[in-house]
Design a protein around this motif. Sequence first.
Motif, PDB file in Angstrom:
ATOM      1  N   THR A   2       7.900  12.420   4.170  1.00  0.00           N
ATOM      2  CA  THR A   2       6.482  12.523   4.473  1.00  0.00           C
ATOM      3  C   THR A   2       5.842  11.183   4.184  1.00  0.00           C
ATOM      4  O   THR A   2       6.334  10.405   3.360  1.00  0.00           O
ATOM      5  CB  THR A   2       5.788  13.621   3.644  1.00  0.00           C
ATOM      6  N   ASP A   3       4.753  10.906   4.855  1.00  0.00           N
ATOM      7  CA  ASP A   3       4.033   9.660   4.631  1.00  0.00           C
ATOM      8  C   ASP A   3       3.273   9.721   3.322  1.00  0.00           C
ATOM      9  O   ASP A   3       2.914  10.785   2.840  1.00  0.00           O
ATOM     10  CB  ASP A   3       3.049   9.400   5.776  1.00  0.00           C
ATOM     11  N   GLY A   4       3.003   8.537   2.750  1.00  0.00           N
ATOM     12  CA  GLY A   4       2.211   8.441   1.537  1.00  0.00           C
ATOM     13  C   GLY A   4       0.730   8.448   1.884  1.00  0.00           C
ATOM     14  O   GLY A   4       0.381   8.459   3.052  1.00  0.00           O
ATOM     15  N   PRO A   5      -0.176   8.446   0.910  1.00  0.00           N
ATOM     16  CA  PRO A   5       0.156   8.467  -0.521  1.00  0.00           C
ATOM     17  C   PRO A   5       0.753   9.812  -0.922  1.00  0.00           C
ATOM     18  O   PRO A   5       0.577  10.806  -0.232  1.00  0.00           O
ATOM     19  CB  PRO A   5      -1.183   8.216  -1.215  1.00  0.00           C
TER      20      PRO A   5
ATOM     21  N   TYR B  50      -2.895   4.009  -8.482  1.00  0.00           N
ATOM     22  CA  TYR B  50      -1.653   3.780  -7.749  1.00  0.00           C
ATOM     23  C   TYR B  50      -0.921   2.599  -8.346  1.00  0.00           C
ATOM     24  O   TYR B  50      -1.528   1.603  -8.734  1.00  0.00           O
ATOM     25  CB  TYR B  50      -1.960   3.486  -6.273  1.00  0.00           C
TER      26      TYR B  50
ATOM     27  N   LYS C 187       7.235   6.198   2.002  1.00  0.00           N
ATOM     28  CA  LYS C 187       7.712   7.529   2.384  1.00  0.00           C
ATOM     29  C   LYS C 187       8.134   8.274   1.131  1.00  0.00           C
ATOM     30  O   LYS C 187       8.759   7.710   0.245  1.00  0.00           O
ATOM     31  CB  LYS C 187       8.929   7.444   3.317  1.00  0.00           C
TER      32      LYS C 187
ATOM     33  N   ASP D 220       0.825  -1.194   0.000  1.00  0.00           N
ATOM     34  CA  ASP D 220       0.000   0.000   0.000  1.00  0.00           C
ATOM     35  C   ASP D 220       0.871   1.260   0.000  1.00  0.00           C
ATOM     36  O   ASP D 220       1.819   1.378   0.787  1.00  0.00           O
ATOM     37  CB  ASP D 220      -0.878  -0.024   1.248  1.00  0.00           C
ATOM     38  N   ALA D 221       0.533   2.209  -0.868  1.00  0.00           N
ATOM     39  CA  ALA D 221       1.297   3.459  -0.969  1.00  0.00           C
ATOM     40  C   ALA D 221       1.345   4.207   0.361  1.00  0.00           C
ATOM     41  O   ALA D 221       2.305   4.921   0.650  1.00  0.00           O
ATOM     42  CB  ALA D 221       0.703   4.359  -2.056  1.00  0.00           C
ATOM     43  N   ALA D 222       0.333   4.035   1.187  1.00  0.00           N
ATOM     44  CA  ALA D 222       0.293   4.712   2.484  1.00  0.00           C
ATOM     45  C   ALA D 222       1.392   4.222   3.422  1.00  0.00           C
ATOM     46  O   ALA D 222       1.703   4.883   4.405  1.00  0.00           O
ATOM     47  CB  ALA D 222      -1.072   4.515   3.136  1.00  0.00           C
ATOM     48  N   LYS D 223       2.000   3.097   3.114  1.00  0.00           N
ATOM     49  CA  LYS D 223       3.071   2.561   3.955  1.00  0.00           C
ATOM     50  C   LYS D 223       4.449   3.051   3.520  1.00  0.00           C
ATOM     51  O   LYS D 223       5.450   2.737   4.153  1.00  0.00           O
ATOM     52  CB  LYS D 223       3.042   1.032   3.939  1.00  0.00           C
TER      53      LYS D 223
END
Length: 122
Positions: free
Chosen positions: A70-73, A80, A58, A53-56
């Motif tokens: 910074t954190d993703g997305p 994505y 940086k 997951d892109a949210a995981k």
Amino acid sequence: MKYLILIYSNPESRALWEKFTPEERASGLGAYEALDAELTASGELVESEALDDAAKGKRVHVTEGGTLTTDGPFAEVKEYLVGFYLVECVNLDRAVEIAAKVPEAFMGLVEVRPIVDLAALA
């Protein structure tokens, strides 16, 4: 020549995947296993990976003051990047033929890009 086959996802494709039964999901994953086996046998597979997951991830930004993350997305996008195949094959037509076997291709979520031979530029 090397080509990168990029596999994308979007809310529509994600919702479709989540509606699949366990058997349908196994069949979808089996399509990737079959493609991996085919490309390994032909010698065209260089690498194949699924991305988390892109949210995981940086985003990295280097400034004079140091490195900032910074954190993703990372971007306001509708799609994505979720995986890729790096293949070495005779031409773009063959790379497109391979890309057409990726399950997301039926939704238009697959892209083929040639890899630049940096040694040839020197």
